[in-house]
Scaffold this motif. Structure first.
Motif, PDB file in Angstrom:
ATOM      1  N   ASN A 139       0.833  -1.205   0.000  1.00 32.44           N
ATOM      2  CA  ASN A 139       0.000   0.000   0.000  1.00 32.44           C
ATOM      3  C   ASN A 139       0.871   1.261   0.000  1.00 32.44           C
ATOM      4  O   ASN A 139       0.575   2.228  -0.708  1.00 32.44           O
ATOM      5  CB  ASN A 139      -0.943   0.017   1.203  1.00 32.44           C
ATOM      6  CG  ASN A 139      -2.053  -1.000   1.101  1.00 32.44           C
ATOM      7  OD1 ASN A 139      -2.277  -1.591   0.050  1.00 32.44           O
ATOM      8  ND2 ASN A 139      -2.750  -1.226   2.197  1.00 32.44           N
ATOM      9  N   TYR A 140       1.930   1.249   0.788  1.00 33.98           N
ATOM     10  CA  TYR A 140       2.843   2.398   0.829  1.00 33.98           C
ATOM     11  C   TYR A 140       3.487   2.588  -0.539  1.00 33.98           C
ATOM     12  O   TYR A 140       3.577   3.706  -1.048  1.00 33.98           O
ATOM     13  CB  TYR A 140       3.895   2.201   1.917  1.00 33.98           C
ATOM     14  CG  TYR A 140       4.545   3.484   2.368  1.00 33.98           C
ATOM     15  CD1 TYR A 140       4.011   4.214   3.421  1.00 33.98           C
ATOM     16  CD2 TYR A 140       5.688   3.983   1.753  1.00 33.98           C
ATOM     17  CE1 TYR A 140       4.587   5.400   3.851  1.00 33.98           C
ATOM     18  CE2 TYR A 140       6.275   5.163   2.169  1.00 33.98           C
ATOM     19  CZ  TYR A 140       5.721   5.869   3.218  1.00 33.98           C
ATOM     20  OH  TYR A 140       6.299   7.048   3.636  1.00 33.98           O
ATOM     21  N   LYS A 141       3.924   1.500  -1.153  1.00 34.32           N
ATOM     22  CA  LYS A 141       4.515   1.555  -2.489  1.00 34.32           C
ATOM     23  C   LYS A 141       3.506   2.114  -3.487  1.00 34.32           C
ATOM     24  O   LYS A 141       3.850   2.966  -4.312  1.00 34.32           O
ATOM     25  CB  LYS A 141       4.987   0.173  -2.929  1.00 34.32           C
ATOM     26  CG  LYS A 141       5.581   0.134  -4.326  1.00 34.32           C
ATOM     27  CD  LYS A 141       5.852  -1.305  -4.744  1.00 34.32           C
ATOM     28  CE  LYS A 141       6.281  -1.397  -6.185  1.00 34.32           C
ATOM     29  NZ  LYS A 141       5.232  -1.034  -7.132  1.00 34.32           N
ATOM     30  N   ASN A 142       2.265   1.668  -3.417  1.00 38.25           N
ATOM     31  CA  ASN A 142       1.228   2.167  -4.319  1.00 38.25           C
ATOM     32  C   ASN A 142       0.955   3.653  -4.101  1.00 38.25           C
ATOM     33  O   ASN A 142       0.705   4.391  -5.060  1.00 38.25           O
ATOM     34  CB  ASN A 142      -0.058   1.354  -4.165  1.00 38.25           C
ATOM     35  CG  ASN A 142       0.101  -0.063  -4.685  1.00 38.25           C
ATOM     36  OD1 ASN A 142       0.957  -0.335  -5.523  1.00 38.25           O
ATOM     37  ND2 ASN A 142      -0.710  -0.972  -4.169  1.00 38.25           N
ATOM     38  N   ALA A 143       1.011   4.099  -2.858  1.00 39.29           N
ATOM     39  CA  ALA A 143       0.831   5.524  -2.566  1.00 39.29           C
ATOM     40  C   ALA A 143       1.997   6.339  -3.128  1.00 39.29           C
ATOM     41  O   ALA A 143       1.796   7.429  -3.680  1.00 39.29           O
ATOM     42  CB  ALA A 143       0.685   5.740  -1.059  1.00 39.29           C
ATOM     43  N   LEU A 144       3.215   5.812  -3.003  1.00 43.00           N
ATOM     44  CA  LEU A 144       4.373   6.471  -3.623  1.00 43.00           C
ATOM     45  C   LEU A 144       4.173   6.579  -5.135  1.00 43.00           C
ATOM     46  O   LEU A 144       4.436   7.628  -5.732  1.00 43.00           O
ATOM     47  CB  LEU A 144       5.663   5.685  -3.346  1.00 43.00           C
ATOM     48  CG  LEU A 144       6.252   5.756  -1.952  1.00 43.00           C
ATOM     49  CD1 LEU A 144       7.332   4.691  -1.782  1.00 43.00           C
ATOM     50  CD2 LEU A 144       6.819   7.145  -1.679  1.00 43.00           C
ATOM     51  N   ASN A 145       3.709   5.501  -5.736  1.00 44.97           N
ATOM     52  CA  ASN A 145       3.473   5.502  -7.180  1.00 44.97           C
ATOM     53  C   ASN A 145       2.410   6.527  -7.568  1.00 44.97           C
ATOM     54  O   ASN A 145       2.538   7.206  -8.589  1.00 44.97           O
ATOM     55  CB  ASN A 145       3.065   4.112  -7.670  1.00 44.97           C
ATOM     56  CG  ASN A 145       4.211   3.133  -7.624  1.00 44.97           C
ATOM     57  OD1 ASN A 145       5.375   3.503  -7.521  1.00 44.97           O
ATOM     58  ND2 ASN A 145       3.886   1.851  -7.667  1.00 44.97           N
TER      59      ASN A 145
END
Length: 182
Positions: free
Chosen positions: A45-51
């Motif tokens: 989820n954190y990675k997706n938010a960064l993206n």
């Protein structure tokens, strides 16, 4: 991927998540499969938010709105807080000539201690091209200086003065910009 891993590693350290760099890389490499744990879900989820920030916000002329913050919060599966309070903050930050670093630092402080704090500050940096095309990782700096970060955050959240936090935040940006450019 290196910048993403630095963000994730810093976040994991700051939030006391029991993850090594190798574990984070393994989770990110397995992103097409079902996450193996609640912690793996948080990482993804954190990675997706960064993206999301990297895809939609670099040099964006659009104002940051409650819908924007709510989108980030939805990706992270966290509560963005009161719509009225968030809208008031965003109106304050985006009215007049508040410097992007001050916008970013203030947003971070407003949403602290949620994961949303790291990503809203990154969003403001990206919006104004201060994120060095996604390479700037403040989470990395703060995790390496965690006792100082926590001390400054505690002081800023428990007093009427945010000067020390603003100075600390700007120093973190300078150090990380130098690190990225070298």
């Amino acid at each position: 991927l290196q910048a993403t891993i630095a963000h994730l590693e810093g976040w994991a350290s700051l939030s006391n998540q029991p993850l090594t760099k190798a574990a984070i890389v393994n989770i990110v490499d397995q992103f097409h499969s079902q996450p193996s744990s609640a912690l793996a879900t948080k990482v993804l989820n954190y990675k997706n938010a960064l993206n999301y920030v990297r895809e939609f916000w670099p040099a964006s002329p659009a104002p940051v709105t409650f819908a924007t913050i709510n989108e980030l919060a939805g990706i992270l599966t966290v509560n963005p807080g009161s719509e009225k309070e968030v809208q008031s903050l965003l109106a304050y930050l985006q009215t007049g000539k508040v410097h992007p670093l001050i916008q970013s630092a203030t947003a971070h402080l407003f949403f602290y201690p949620s994961r949303l704090s790291y990503l809203t500050s990154l969003l403001f940096l990206a919006k104004h091209n201060y994120d060095l095309r996604g390479w700037l990782s403040l989470e990395d700096y703060w995790s390496q200086n965690k006792p100082e970060y926590l001390r400054v955050m505690q002081q800023a959240t428990h007093s009427a003065s945010t000067t020390l936090w603003l100075e600390y935040f700007c120093q973190a940006v300078i150090v990380q910009m130098k690190k990225v450019s070298s």
